[in-house]
Motif scaffolding. Structure first.
Motif, PDB file in Angstrom:
ATOM      1  N   HIS A 223       0.930  -1.169   0.020  1.00  0.00           N
ATOM      2  CA  HIS A 223       0.062   0.026  -0.003  1.00  0.00           C
ATOM      3  C   HIS A 223       0.906   1.323   0.101  1.00  0.00           C
ATOM      4  N   THR A 224       0.325   2.306  -0.563  1.00  0.00           N
ATOM      5  CA  THR A 224       1.063   3.566  -0.810  1.00  0.00           C
ATOM      6  C   THR A 224       1.551   4.229   0.619  1.00  0.00           C
ATOM      7  N   PRO A 225       2.838   4.352   0.884  1.00  0.00           N
ATOM      8  CA  PRO A 225       3.371   4.814   2.181  1.00  0.00           C
ATOM      9  C   PRO A 225       2.757   6.182   2.424  1.00  0.00           C
ATOM     10  N   GLY A 226       2.133   6.368   3.389  1.00  0.00           N
ATOM     11  CA  GLY A 226       1.841   7.788   3.943  1.00  0.00           C
ATOM     12  C   GLY A 226       0.331   8.023   3.411  1.00  0.00           C
ATOM     13  N   THR A 227      -0.489   7.150   2.867  1.00  0.00           N
ATOM     14  CA  THR A 227      -1.748   7.350   2.566  1.00  0.00           C
ATOM     15  C   THR A 227      -2.743   6.695   3.503  1.00  0.00           C
ATOM     16  N   GLU A 228      -2.083   5.987   4.564  1.00  0.00           N
ATOM     17  CA  GLU A 228      -2.811   5.491   5.621  1.00  0.00           C
ATOM     18  C   GLU A 228      -3.321   6.780   6.795  1.00  0.00           C
ATOM     19  N   ARG A 229      -4.510   6.531   7.336  1.00  0.00           N
ATOM     20  CA  ARG A 229      -4.880   7.257   8.394  1.00  0.00           C
ATOM     21  C   ARG A 229      -4.863   6.430   9.628  1.00  0.00           C
ATOM     22  N   ILE A 230      -4.656   7.273  10.494  1.00  0.00           N
ATOM     23  CA  ILE A 230      -4.481   6.818  12.235  1.00  0.00           C
ATOM     24  C   ILE A 230      -5.379   7.769  12.858  1.00  0.00           C
ATOM     25  N   ASP A 231      -6.199   7.245  13.569  1.00  0.00           N
ATOM     26  CA  ASP A 231      -7.031   8.398  14.614  1.00  0.00           C
ATOM     27  C   ASP A 231      -6.846   7.674  16.346  1.00  0.00           C
ATOM     28  N   LEU A 232      -6.269   8.685  16.859  1.00  0.00           N
ATOM     29  CA  LEU A 232      -5.912   8.362  18.176  1.00  0.00           C
ATOM     30  C   LEU A 232      -6.989   9.299  19.185  1.00  0.00           C
ATOM     31  N   SER A 233      -7.613   8.477  20.046  1.00  0.00           N
ATOM     32  CA  SER A 233      -8.505   9.301  20.863  1.00  0.00           C
ATOM     33  C   SER A 233      -8.180   9.469  22.186  1.00  0.00           C
ATOM     34  N   PHE A 234      -8.359  10.833  22.724  1.00  0.00           N
ATOM     35  CA  PHE A 234      -7.960  10.914  24.349  1.00  0.00           C
ATOM     36  C   PHE A 234      -8.915  11.947  24.840  1.00  0.00           C
ATOM     37  N   PRO A 235      -9.482  11.665  26.054  1.00  0.00           N
ATOM     38  CA  PRO A 235     -10.195  12.502  26.442  1.00  0.00           C
ATOM     39  C   PRO A 235      -9.553  14.221  26.665  1.00  0.00           C
ATOM     40  N   CYS A 236     -10.232  15.184  26.698  1.00  0.00           N
ATOM     41  CA  CYS A 236      -9.619  16.640  26.603  1.00  0.00           C
ATOM     42  C   CYS A 236     -10.574  17.403  27.428  1.00  0.00           C
ATOM     43  N   PHE A 237      -9.818  18.229  28.523  1.00  0.00           N
ATOM     44  CA  PHE A 237     -10.351  19.113  29.348  1.00  0.00           C
ATOM     45  C   PHE A 237      -9.416  20.308  29.377  1.00  0.00           C
ATOM     46  N   ILE A 238      -9.736  21.467  28.807  1.00  0.00           N
ATOM     47  CA  ILE A 238      -8.998  22.475  28.714  1.00  0.00           C
ATOM     48  C   ILE A 238      -9.486  23.954  29.238  1.00  0.00           C
ATOM     49  N   ASP A 239      -8.877  24.631  29.917  1.00  0.00           N
ATOM     50  CA  ASP A 239      -9.566  25.654  30.514  1.00  0.00           C
ATOM     51  C   ASP A 239      -8.385  26.693  30.875  1.00  0.00           C
ATOM     52  N   GLU A 240      -8.689  28.127  30.944  1.00  0.00           N
ATOM     53  CA  GLU A 240      -7.591  28.952  31.193  1.00  0.00           C
ATOM     54  C   GLU A 240      -6.977  28.747  32.595  1.00  0.00           C
ATOM     55  N   ASP A 241      -7.770  28.130  33.446  1.00  0.00           N
ATOM     56  CA  ASP A 241      -7.398  27.884  34.689  1.00  0.00           C
ATOM     57  C   ASP A 241      -7.225  26.312  34.810  1.00  0.00           C
ATOM     58  N   ARG A 242      -6.001  25.800  35.080  1.00  0.00           N
ATOM     59  CA  ARG A 242      -5.426  24.412  35.150  1.00  0.00           C
ATOM     60  C   ARG A 242      -6.281  23.905  36.178  1.00  0.00           C
ATOM     61  N   GLU A 243      -6.420  24.464  37.283  1.00  0.00           N
ATOM     62  CA  GLU A 243      -7.236  23.697  38.193  1.00  0.00           C
ATOM     63  C   GLU A 243      -8.599  23.429  37.836  1.00  0.00           C
ATOM     64  N   ALA A 244      -9.401  24.353  37.114  1.00  0.00           N
ATOM     65  CA  ALA A 244     -10.646  23.959  36.644  1.00  0.00           C
ATOM     66  C   ALA A 244     -10.702  23.038  35.548  1.00  0.00           C
ATOM     67  N   ALA A 245      -9.642  23.099  34.875  1.00  0.00           N
ATOM     68  CA  ALA A 245      -9.601  21.898  34.061  1.00  0.00           C
ATOM     69  C   ALA A 245      -9.654  20.340  34.621  1.00  0.00           C
ATOM     70  N   TYR A 246      -8.653  20.367  35.651  1.00  0.00           N
ATOM     71  CA  TYR A 246      -8.477  19.123  36.228  1.00  0.00           C
ATOM     72  C   TYR A 246      -9.743  18.784  37.147  1.00  0.00           C
ATOM     73  N   ARG A 247     -10.437  19.519  37.644  1.00  0.00           N
ATOM     74  CA  ARG A 247     -11.615  19.498  38.409  1.00  0.00           C
ATOM     75  C   ARG A 247     -12.842  18.837  37.543  1.00  0.00           C
ATOM     76  N   ALA A 248     -12.790  19.553  36.373  1.00  0.00           N
ATOM     77  CA  ALA A 248     -13.739  18.778  34.990  1.00  0.00           C
ATOM     78  C   ALA A 248     -13.486  17.488  34.864  1.00  0.00           C
ATOM     79  N   GLY A 249     -11.978  17.456  34.534  1.00  0.00           N
ATOM     80  CA  GLY A 249     -11.540  15.874  33.936  1.00  0.00           C
ATOM     81  C   GLY A 249     -11.591  15.050  34.933  1.00  0.00           C
ATOM     82  N   GLU A 250     -11.602  15.244  36.474  1.00  0.00           N
ATOM     83  CA  GLU A 250     -11.461  14.418  37.410  1.00  0.00           C
ATOM     84  C   GLU A 250     -12.852  13.885  37.550  1.00  0.00           C
ATOM     85  N   TYR A 251     -13.917  14.812  37.514  1.00  0.00           N
ATOM     86  CA  TYR A 251     -15.232  14.692  37.626  1.00  0.00           C
ATOM     87  C   TYR A 251     -15.652  13.556  36.480  1.00  0.00           C
TER      88      TYR A 251
END
Length: 362
Positions: A223-251
């Protein structure tokens, strides 16, 4: 690097949780925003009965509504389960969806792993891989051939000509969903199929080994190199306030763990050679979200400020390659829609541009 969003409902409408109507309404609004912000893809799971994914027994229905409300966002099954649906029915549903979306469909096929789902459909766990292989192949041939006669182990039909044929020719991009099983990754590469991996449930070394096996198999099969598609999934919690992001993520991670524990409880009394080691899931799921800081440190969860998440993604690109699609699992139903939307806006404005591929229009 491209960025997608992943919907995985883990609510059941009890104790103030979102009802199905509320989840779908919020999800469609989030999808419209993701389209405006330039995200690449939206992916949705298929599960039954349990609050772990149970709001999505038929992802094609929801994705058709997403397609009607968006213009650029690719829509993806992550994944549909061939073992639970006759291939004539499944191929027709997916071909319709590809046409409705104007050729924006990515099809992820998965084997499923919850014993209660197999029991409800009357499908033995030990037929999981054989049914997956046969039914995916039947779907592909129904999309690409006329007057098909199929004489399989599990289904016999024909001659039939499926209408409509997909918009994308010869068919939509096909992905195999995996948690890193090396045989599955090798086979996907050999067959020229793309790969969906839930990177948050495996170690860095496991994912690297799986991707190495997959990429080598892809190349060795011609198969042609570089034409394969790879999807990797991660939970994501982002906020200007790190602690707020972590609280949301932990919950959210704690709620996910609770819902998953119920869904996998049958593995305490079930064993199958099709799923080696899965009998440990029943105990492993309990407390899965406890070590949140450690999961963030190991880049299994993206969390913190935009600067924090940029640093994590730089590591991920170095570990796994910068030619991947990163799926951000953002909508379980446990956070207010406004918080999800603000996170998507922060990511699109302050994180995604750092990793944009100038060769791509999106």
């Amino acid at each position: 690097m491209k960025f997608a969003i992943v919907f995985f409902p883990t609510v059941g409408g009890k104790n103030g949780e979102l009802t199905p109507t509320q989840y779908y309404d919020d999800g469609l609004a989030i999808a419209e925003l993701a389209d405006r912000l330039g995200y690449f893809q939206l992916k949705l799971v298929e599960h039954y009965f349990f609050e772990y994914g149970g709001y999505s027994p038929d992802p094609t229905t929801f994705l058709a509504a997403v397609a009607a409300r968006t213009s650029r966002l690719r829509i993806a099954t992550g994944a549909v389960i061939p073992a639970f649906t006759h291939p004539v029915k499944m191929s027709g549903q997916l071909a319709m969806l590809d046409n409705i979306s104007g050729g924006r469909l990515d099809v992820g096929f998965g084997r499923a792993f919850l014993p209660d789902e197999f029991d409800a459909f009357g499908i033995p766990l030990d037929q999981s891989r054989a049914r997956f292989d046969e039914n995916v192949e039947a779907c592909l041939r129904l999309w690409t051939e006329d007057d098909l006669t199929w004489d399989g182990t599990f289904h016999q039909f024909g001659p039939v000509t499926m209408l409509p044929k997909p918009t994308q020719q010869p068919h939509p991009p096909v992905f195999v969903a995996s948690t890193g099983n090396l045989d599955s990754c090798r086979t996907a590469g050999e067959q020229g199929r793309n790969l969906q991996l839930i990177a948050s449930v495996a170690t860095r070394e496991t994912i690297q080994e799986a991707l190495g096996v997959y990429r080598r198999a892809w190349a060795q099969a011609g198969h042609t190199p570089g034409t394969e598609r790879i999807d990797l999934s991660f939970p994501c919690f982002i906020d200007e306030d790190r602690e707020a992001a972590y609280r949301a993520g932990e919950y959210v991670e704690r709620k996910m763990s609770e819902k998953m524990a119920s869904a996998v409880s049958a593995w305490a009394t079930v064993k199958s050679d099709q799923y080696p080691g899965y009998e440990r899931l029943a105990s492993a799921a309990v407390g899965n979200g406890a070590a949140f800081d450690e999961r963030v440190k190991n880049n299994k969860v993206l969390a913190g400020t935009p600067d924090d998440v940029r640093g994590q993604l730089a590591d991920i690109a170095e570990w796994y390659g910068d030619d991947i699609t990163v799926g951000l699992s953002v909508f379980s139903g446990h956070l207010p829609r406004a918080d999800v939307e603000r996170g998507l806006e922060l990511f699109a404005k302050h994180v995604a541009p750092t990793f944009a591929d100038d060769r791509e229009p999106r």
